[in-house]
Design an enzyme around this catalytic site. Structure first.
Site, short mmCIF file in Angstrom:
data_model
loop_
_atom_site.label_atom_id
_atom_site.label_comp_id
_atom_site.label_asym_id
_atom_site.label_seq_id
_atom_site.Cartn_x
_atom_site.Cartn_y
_atom_site.Cartn_z
N HIS A 176 96.81 65.25 25.80
CA HIS A 176 98.06 65.77 26.33
C HIS A 176 98.52 64.86 27.47
O HIS A 176 97.96 64.90 28.57
CB HIS A 176 97.81 67.22 26.81
CG HIS A 176 98.99 67.89 27.43
ND1 HIS A 176 98.88 69.06 28.14
CD2 HIS A 176 100.31 67.57 27.44
CE1 HIS A 176 100.08 69.43 28.57
NE2 HIS A 176 100.97 68.53 28.17
N HIS A 230 90.63 69.12 24.39
CA HIS A 230 91.95 68.91 25.00
C HIS A 230 91.77 68.08 26.28
O HIS A 230 91.06 68.48 27.20
CB HIS A 230 92.58 70.26 25.33
CG HIS A 230 94.00 70.21 25.78
ND1 HIS A 230 95.06 70.11 24.92
CD2 HIS A 230 94.54 70.24 27.03
CE1 HIS A 230 96.20 70.09 25.60
NE2 HIS A 230 95.91 70.16 26.89
N MET A 246 100.70 63.80 30.32
CA MET A 246 101.69 64.23 31.33
C MET A 246 101.94 63.03 32.23
O MET A 246 101.59 63.02 33.41
CB MET A 246 101.14 65.44 32.10
CG MET A 246 101.14 66.71 31.26
SD MET A 246 100.04 67.99 31.92
CE MET A 246 98.51 67.52 31.15
N ASP A 296 93.65 66.49 29.43
CA ASP A 296 94.88 66.53 30.23
C ASP A 296 94.99 65.26 31.06
O ASP A 296 94.23 65.08 32.02
CB ASP A 296 94.86 67.77 31.13
CG ASP A 296 95.14 69.04 30.34
OD1 ASP A 296 96.16 69.09 29.64
OD2 ASP A 296 94.32 69.98 30.43
N MET A 306 97.11 63.18 33.63
CA MET A 306 98.18 63.39 34.63
C MET A 306 98.28 62.16 35.53
O MET A 306 97.26 61.56 35.87
CB MET A 306 97.86 64.62 35.48
CG MET A 306 97.63 65.88 34.66
SD MET A 306 97.40 67.30 35.72
CE MET A 306 96.97 68.55 34.51
N ASP A 319 99.31 76.40 25.76
CA ASP A 319 98.51 75.77 26.82
C ASP A 319 98.88 76.31 28.20
O ASP A 319 100.00 76.14 28.66
CB ASP A 319 98.76 74.25 26.75
CG ASP A 319 97.93 73.46 27.75
OD1 ASP A 319 97.05 74.04 28.40
OD2 ASP A 319 98.17 72.24 27.87
N MET A 369 103.99 75.06 26.54
CA MET A 369 103.34 75.26 27.84
C MET A 369 103.61 76.68 28.34
O MET A 369 104.76 77.11 28.42
CB MET A 369 103.89 74.28 28.88
CG MET A 369 103.55 72.81 28.66
SD MET A 369 101.80 72.41 28.57
CE MET A 369 101.18 73.06 30.12
N SER A 422 90.10 72.67 27.35
CA SER A 422 90.57 71.62 28.26
C SER A 422 89.44 71.22 29.19
O SER A 422 88.91 72.05 29.94
CB SER A 422 91.75 72.13 29.08
OG SER A 422 91.96 71.24 30.17
#
Ligand code: DX5
Ligand code: ZN
Length: 219
Positions: free
Chosen positions: A67, A34, A69, A36, A38, A176, A138, A9
């Site tokens: 990913h 990865h 979110m 992330d 957000m 993760d 998660m 990540s």
């Protein structure tokens, strides 16, 4: 058994050096990257979005494991596909219609991932398991890197494995959050075949990425 893969990540990378950090991951033997994403709404933190992914993707051959979110996620799926995501993972709570969001990702010829928060049960996605490529389990509440691993989620991984055997289906199981050199082994034993790691990859052993990837893969 599937090959164990590591998806570092970049949340724990040096954000002022992201291009170089991706190069270091490539050289260190990362299987994918990865990312992330957000939004400060679905989770209480804000990170990076499509323009940064697009710029990084141009200079890397690695698979981009994105990913999301963010909520509502559906209307942004195409933007992330265009930016260069190879795997697009969404949370069921972030879409009004999980079925159509899964179809949308498939139409765009990307791999579909669905993520389960620690408190989200498998029953939420059971009807979709035959249509998806990956389940992201998660092991922390999403939002921040560097949190403590929640071992209870391993039960969920074992259940997913059992379901795979019964139904003879073959999605990847990715874990993760809070993965370190000890719990990586238990996660692999439980049935995870892709391990996400931020803090351990970038901060352990003075940031020796190659060594850290090797240690995470070893059983
Ligand atoms: C949490 C993210 C994770 C996390 C991984 O919301 O999805 O990818 O940042 O970082 P570590 O390995 O530090 O828990
Ligand atoms: Zn993540």
């Amino acid at each position: 058994m599937k090959k164990i893969q590591i998806s570092p990540s970049i949340l724990s990378a040096d954000f002022s050096q992201l291009g170089n950090e991706i190069k270091r991951l490539e050289e260190g033997g990362a299987d994918m990257i990865h990312v992330d994403v957000m939004d400060g709404h679905f989770v209480p933190n804000l990170t990076i979005g499509p323009p940064v992914i697009k710029a990084l993707k141009k200079s890397s051959r690695l698979i981009f494991d994105v990913h999301l979110m963010i909520s509502p996620v559906h209307k942004y799926i195409e933007t992330y596909a265009d930016a260069g995501a190879d795997i697009i993972t969404i949370h069921p709570e972030a879409t009004e219609d999980l079925k159509s969001s899964i179809s949308k990702i498939k139409e765009l010829k990307k791999k579909v991932g669905v993520s389960l928060n620690p408190e989200t049960k498998i029953t939420t996605i059971i009807d979709f398991l035959e249509d998806i490529d990956l389940v992201l389990v998660m092991s922390v509440n999403p939002g921040f890197g560097g949190q403590k691993f929640m071992p209870d989620v391993l039960t969920k991984i074992k259940e997913l494995k059992k379901f795979q055997k019964e139904k003879k289906i073959n999605f990847d199981i990715e874990i993760d959050g809070g993965i370190n050199f000890e719990n990586s082994k238990t996660a692999i034993e439980a049935g995870a075949n892709i391990l996400v790691s931020g803090t351990t990859i970038f901060k352990s052993n003075n940031g020796d990425i190659k060594k850290n990837i090797k240690l995470l893969k070893s059983k």
